[in-house]
Design an enzyme around this catalytic site. Sequence first.
Site, PDB file in Angstrom:
ATOM      1  N   TYR A 140       0.842  -1.203   0.000  1.00 50.61           N
ATOM      2  CA  TYR A 140       0.000   0.000   0.000  1.00 50.61           C
ATOM      3  C   TYR A 140       0.878   1.256   0.000  1.00 50.61           C
ATOM      4  CZ  TYR A 140      -2.914   3.698   2.017  1.00 50.61           C
ATOM      5  OH  TYR A 140      -3.542   4.888   2.268  1.00 50.61           O
ATOM      6  N   ARG A 280      -0.223  -7.690  13.166  1.00 44.87           N
ATOM      7  CA  ARG A 280      -0.724  -7.719  11.796  1.00 44.87           C
ATOM      8  C   ARG A 280       0.432  -7.328  10.880  1.00 44.87           C
ATOM      9  NH1 ARG A 280      -5.527  -3.520  10.302  1.00 44.87           N
ATOM     10  NH2 ARG A 280      -3.803  -2.046  10.542  1.00 44.87           N
TER      11      ARG A 280
HETATM   12  N1  UDP Z   1      -5.922  -2.751  15.101  1.00 47.52           N
HETATM   13  C1  UDP Z   1      -6.175  -3.738  16.046  1.00 47.52           C
HETATM   14  N2  UDP Z   1      -7.295  -4.501  15.914  1.00 47.52           N
HETATM   15  C2  UDP Z   1      -8.189  -4.336  14.879  1.00 47.52           C
HETATM   16  C3  UDP Z   1      -7.931  -3.319  13.931  1.00 47.52           C
HETATM   17  C4  UDP Z   1      -6.783  -2.554  14.069  1.00 47.52           C
HETATM   18  O1  UDP Z   1      -5.394  -3.929  16.980  1.00 47.52           O
HETATM   19  O2  UDP Z   1      -9.180  -5.081  14.817  1.00 47.52           O
HETATM   20  C5  UDP Z   1      -4.725  -1.913  15.217  1.00 47.52           C
HETATM   21  C6  UDP Z   1      -3.789  -1.975  14.018  1.00 47.52           C
HETATM   22  O3  UDP Z   1      -2.857  -3.028  14.153  1.00 47.52           O
HETATM   23  C7  UDP Z   1      -3.148  -0.583  14.056  1.00 47.52           C
HETATM   24  C8  UDP Z   1      -4.219   0.310  14.666  1.00 47.52           C
HETATM   25  O4  UDP Z   1      -5.151  -0.576  15.307  1.00 47.52           O
HETATM   26  O5  UDP Z   1      -2.044  -0.600  14.934  1.00 47.52           O
HETATM   27  C9  UDP Z   1      -4.962   1.124  13.610  1.00 47.52           C
HETATM   28  O6  UDP Z   1      -5.356   0.250  12.578  1.00 47.52           O
HETATM   29  P1  UDP Z   1      -6.358   0.688  11.433  1.00 47.52           P
HETATM   30  O7  UDP Z   1      -6.604  -0.514  10.598  1.00 47.52           O
HETATM   31  O8  UDP Z   1      -7.551   1.355  12.049  1.00 47.52           O
HETATM   32  O9  UDP Z   1      -5.594   1.810  10.629  1.00 47.52           O
HETATM   33  P2  UDP Z   1      -4.167   1.794   9.880  1.00 47.52           P
HETATM   34  O10 UDP Z   1      -3.167   2.230  10.925  1.00 47.52           O
HETATM   35  O11 UDP Z   1      -3.921   0.428   9.352  1.00 47.52           O
HETATM   36  O12 UDP Z   1      -4.322   2.807   8.804  1.00 47.52           O
END
Ligand code: UDP
Length: 327
Positions: A140, A280
């Site tokens: 991404y 993740r």
């Molecule tokens: N996250 C989490 N559980 C979830 C979704 C997200 O722990 O079910 C964590 C993710 O690993 C990141 C943060 O929350 O550290 C924000 O993730 P999100 O997907 O909202 O936004 P991104 O940072 O990927 O743009």
Amino acid sequence: MRILVTGGAGYIGSHTVKWLLANGHQVTVYDNLSLGHRAAVPAEILVEGDLKDVDHLDQVLVGHQIDSVIHFAANSLVGESVTHPAKYYQNNLLNSLNLLERVRRHGIQRFVFSSTCATYGVPDAVPITEAQTQLPINPYGNTKLAFEKMLSDYAPAYNIGFAALRYFNASGASPDGTIGEDHTPESHLIPIVLQVALGKRPHVEIFGTDYPTPDGTCIRDYIHVDDLASAHLLALEKIVPGMGRFYNVGIGNGYSVREVIQTVEAVTGKKIAVKEGPRRAGDPPSLVAGSDLVRKELGWKPNYTELRSIVESAWNWHKKHPTGYAK
Ligand code: UDP
């Protein structure tokens, strides 16, 4: 201005469209509705179309006498980009190049691009300034950085002016409760935790508790989507043909995953069930914006400076629309 907004029926796009309309601009939304929602924008300004269809794009640019473009249309999930990079290179890079080519051929000189803090990868230092090394750690981020480079090369050669806004974590919803965040499947933290509060999910899984952060969970800079929207208009107004600018757009406050969950508990009054899981793929430990440049050069100032008020606005939308736009 007569502005084409690609991806204008999506989450950040629709809030920006609302902002542009409220400020008296003429807006045409170009969206294939693969991720966007018909109900998120006024029907009379929506053109259903795909960036692959360059003839259609030509017709729309000419027919609506477009003089400015804000380009949101993209895929934006870090995890999905790791497992399905082809989709990201096709959509975020090749389709974006189609658009840029049409912009060039029609002599359009103002272009705002939705870039991302994911272009920095694991930052050298936090808060992140625009001058820091960009070394994405997921596809991404790679696609967004590659398009930043294309813009940088096109701008002086073809007299196109652009601003690339490197967003931090867009969140919240319009305070009037009419539009908000609705992804299928939902993968973003705040809406997921709110769905737990609504009883629509049994728990939220925390992706990683062993990060080098004070509580072991990832830290992000959550910015209200209307504050992002206002940055787009300010950027558009200040564009100089032939020149490009890059801005980090975030509040400058970092919150951990656990702090987000606690804030949702405080706002909703509900206890949130949590499951601790593995990291993740593609997630850096901490992303917080150094946003001096956007504040100084564009005169941008966020209206929402606390996570609590951002979560309150999101909760307002989720309570009113428990099934999102489907209702
Ligand atoms: N996250 C989490 N559980 C979830 C979704 C997200 O722990 O079910 C964590 C993710 O690993 C990141 C943060 O929350 O550290 C924000 O993730 P999100 O997907 O909202 O936004 P991104 O940072 O990927 O743009």
